[in-house]
Design an enzyme around this catalytic site. Sequence first.
Site, PDB file in Angstrom:
ATOM      1  N   ARG A 210       4.647 -12.971  10.341  1.00 59.86           N
ATOM      2  CA  ARG A 210       5.170 -11.502   9.783  1.00 59.86           C
ATOM      3  C   ARG A 210       6.578 -11.452  10.881  1.00 59.86           C
ATOM      4  O   ARG A 210       6.772 -12.024  11.785  1.00 59.86           O
ATOM      5  CB  ARG A 210       4.151 -10.576  10.465  1.00 59.86           C
TER       6      ARG A 210
ATOM      7  N   GLU B 238       0.862  -1.352  -0.011  1.00 59.79           N
ATOM      8  CA  GLU B 238       0.134  -0.079   0.067  1.00 59.79           C
ATOM      9  C   GLU B 238       0.814   1.174   0.084  1.00 59.79           C
ATOM     10  O   GLU B 238       1.893   1.247   0.692  1.00 59.79           O
ATOM     11  CB  GLU B 238      -1.221   0.050   1.345  1.00 59.79           C
TER      12      GLU B 238
ATOM     13  N   LYS C 158       3.384   0.682   9.587  1.00 60.10           N
ATOM     14  CA  LYS C 158       3.253   1.819   8.829  1.00 60.10           C
ATOM     15  C   LYS C 158       2.723   2.897   9.583  1.00 60.10           C
ATOM     16  O   LYS C 158       2.656   4.039   9.607  1.00 60.10           O
ATOM     17  CB  LYS C 158       2.852   1.469   7.527  1.00 60.10           C
TER      18      LYS C 158
END
Length: 554
Positions: A262, A36, A272
């Site tokens: 992750r 993104e 983020k």
Amino acid sequence: MYKKNNNYQNNFIYQIINNDLKNKKYSFICTRFPPEPNGYLHIGHIKSICLNFTIAKNFNGKCNLRIDDTNPIKENLEYIESIKKDLIWLGFKWSNNIKYSSDYFDQLYKYAIELINKGLAYVDELTIEEIRNYRGTLLIPGKNSPYRNRSIQENLKLFKKMKLGKFPEGSASLRAKIDMKSKTIILRDPVLYRIKFIKHHQTGNKWCIYPMYDFAHCIADAIEGITHSLCTLEFQDNRLLYNWIINNININHHPKQYEFSRLNIEYSILSKRKMSLLVNNKIVNGWNDPRMLTISGLRRRGYTASSLKEFCYRIGVTKQNNIIERALLESCIRDELNKSAHRIMAVLKPLKIIIINFPIKEKKIKIIAPNHPNNNMMGSREIFFTKEIYINKLDFIEKDIKNSKKFTLKQEIRLRYAFVIKAHKILKDNKGKIICIYCTYDANTLGKKLNKNRNVKGVIHWLSVSYSIPAIFRIYNNLFIKKNIDNININYINTFINKKSLLIYNGFIENNILKKKENKFFQFEREGYFCLDKKDSNKKNLFFNQITSLKKNF
């Protein structure tokens, strides 16, 4: 099929792909990296990048770069450019042109219409807060929206009205009609489209309705022919919605989603959203602050692309979430730079030494020092011993400590590559601070082993006052004082900031550094590995960032 090699561990995803090829489920492998554009990429993304691109390479397939631009409120072109720059710097090349989720907005809209026509989607006029309340909890089932049973024709009419901008922002949404009593909350009629009156960086003002990530992502995968859609474990429940959407629209290709753990690194944030908070509140100096584990921050700090990829290869790919020790990351760059970095001397906390028996007729004594102690091919350099030199003030103590290697009034010390010196007198200012030390040097100790009876235990680095130049040194420590910070509520992050995460010293460095413009990385002897900060350095001031210490903790 892929055969295990030394560059990457064989993992469960490789085993799945091998089986798929063996069983002729696929003849060609296609993966994707879909960031993104709402911030800069971080080291967690490198793990995904390495996995997706390395799979494509090892299986002779392809990997797409797809910018997931479905939320223009948080996106901008700066982030897109940074994504491209980071991938190129890491050495990965995506297949064909960059793809954007916005490339498929027309097709996504048609698939939304298809779901409405099948009675599987409806326009809801509940507010975002009301939708959240109707959804229920893990223990309490959701309840149906009062707008859930609208007719297909009414939903088609209202969805078109949404597209034409006839609804105020936030007053209507398109939701999937699945099961409000599902044990999996994500299947409780998730939102597929929402209204946002904002110009999109790719499509301009063409649209005022934008698809949600879960709706756009799976369809984009299918359109692009992605065979293995790889994501982290927090999207495990999303797989149910991923499959529901793909199975309920008329599309030929049905990709499969697989999840892996992750990346979590101790004392670090890899979100983020939280990183953006640090940037916006000026807790750090931008996305490329060397304390941040963004790719640009790590690059500025001095980490190499090869060391970051090596780190990801070492930790491997599993389904088990855990916190990786920071020492492993540091070990990867240390192992690399230990072989390649030129040695040089720098004094971060200077203390002046005056050699009282320095020959009156001499201005300097030339000494040849190796650029690397274990690699003669890297050559040597000239350093000069003069009447006035600098040492690190931490290397001198006034009181003798038994078995200490420190330099004292009673304990001689050897200067790196040079002579043994002995302290005779300390000069202090009015506040008791040491200004300088008067010493003598032993001219017969250059390059010679000492008599066993001579008590010289330590070796320290030094600089000639006349042949050194000023420099500013930045020492970086953990940004947070808490080991597992990624799970902390975003509102309390400030509480755990390490006030000593950045230490700045005004010191000196060999003037030989000016002759080594082609070198990017240095080992400052006994201080650590450093790189020149090209962003802040100029003709008047040289800034050096510490990449990592010399101590190997892992």
